[in-house]
Design a protein around this motif. Structure first.
Motif, PDB file in Angstrom:
ATOM      1  N   TYR A  84      48.712  45.163  35.840  1.00 23.44           N
ATOM      2  CA  TYR A  84      49.741  44.539  34.994  1.00 23.44           C
ATOM      3  C   TYR A  84      49.773  45.176  33.612  1.00 23.44           C
ATOM      4  CZ  TYR A  84      49.413  40.831  38.532  1.00 23.44           C
ATOM      5  OH  TYR A  84      49.387  40.106  39.697  1.00 23.44           O
ATOM      6  N   LEU A  85      48.605  45.357  33.029  1.00 24.43           N
ATOM      7  CA  LEU A  85      48.544  45.934  31.676  1.00 24.43           C
ATOM      8  C   LEU A  85      48.991  47.392  31.659  1.00 24.43           C
ATOM      9  CD1 LEU A  85      45.223  44.295  30.465  1.00 24.43           C
ATOM     10  CD2 LEU A  85      47.533  43.826  29.590  1.00 24.43           C
ATOM     11  N   GLU A  86      48.651  48.143  32.700  1.00 25.70           N
ATOM     12  CA  GLU A  86      49.052  49.548  32.763  1.00 25.70           C
ATOM     13  C   GLU A  86      50.546  49.710  33.023  1.00 25.70           C
ATOM     14  OE1 GLU A  86      46.568  51.248  35.807  1.00 25.70           O
ATOM     15  OE2 GLU A  86      44.828  51.396  34.484  1.00 25.70           O
ATOM     16  N   THR A  87      51.153  48.760  33.691  1.00 26.68           N
ATOM     17  CA  THR A  87      52.544  48.872  34.117  1.00 26.68           C
ATOM     18  C   THR A  87      53.518  48.220  33.142  1.00 26.68           C
ATOM     19  OG1 THR A  87      51.786  48.856  36.411  1.00 26.68           O
ATOM     20  CG2 THR A  87      54.119  48.399  36.038  1.00 26.68           C
ATOM     21  N   SER A  88      53.124  47.125  32.543  1.00 19.71           N
ATOM     22  CA  SER A  88      54.045  46.310  31.743  1.00 19.71           C
ATOM     23  C   SER A  88      54.478  46.985  30.448  1.00 19.71           C
ATOM     24  CB  SER A  88      53.396  44.966  31.405  1.00 19.71           C
ATOM     25  OG  SER A  88      54.284  44.173  30.664  1.00 19.71           O
TER      26      SER A  88
END
Length: 155
Positions: A84-88
């Motif tokens: 989530y953190l890498e994509t958002s």
């Protein structure tokens, strides 16, 4: 080759990628709303505390719908905080207690979600994926109204 629901596999994979992007952004948006609900202070506490709970509850439902749509199309939903953190693209809000700052964070989050959703509408339309298109269209309508209301609150 087609998926179980009759969508070309190549098109479905593109939709799955976009849905996972939306899923990751929704997860960060959801967690921001939880943090705002817990940490809001000031004269607008009661109003915003309840409103943020309404928004995160709605987001939680949408997160599940997105993940289930990914599975329906034959994909695997992202499911780790690292993913989530890498994509958002949505910024993580930390220790926000001010009402205006909190609402601005929510507004920015909804704007970013709408951007992703509008792109997804194009991709799902091109693939003749009515299931995804219908779901995302409903999201867009609700979030546009929410943005209007939040901007009215901001004055």
């Amino acid at each position: 080759m087609k998926t179980l629901v009759g969508i070309e596999t190549k098109s479905a994979n593109r939709i799955i990628e976009n849905l996972n992007d939306l899923l990751a952004n929704f997860q960060i948006h959801y967690q921001n709303l939880r943090g705002l609900h817990w940490n809001i202070k000031g004269k607008n506490f009661f109003e915003l505390h309840v409103k943020f709970e309404e928004y995160y509850t709605d987001s939680q439902i949408k997160i599940d719908e997105i993940a289930e749509r990914i599975l329906t199309l034959g994909g695997t939903p992202l499911h780790t905080f690292t993913d989530y953190l890498e994509t958002s693209k949505i910024a993580v809000g930390k220790n926000i207690t001010n009402d205006v700052e909190a609402v601005n964070l929510v507004v920015t989050g909804y704007k970013q979600l709408l951007e992703i959703e509008r792109e997804l509408l194009v991709v799902s339309d091109e693939a003749d994926d009515e299931g995804t298109n219908s779901m995302i269209s409903d999201f867009v309508s609700e979030q546009e109204k929410t943005l209007w209301m939040l901007n009215a609150w901001l004055g």
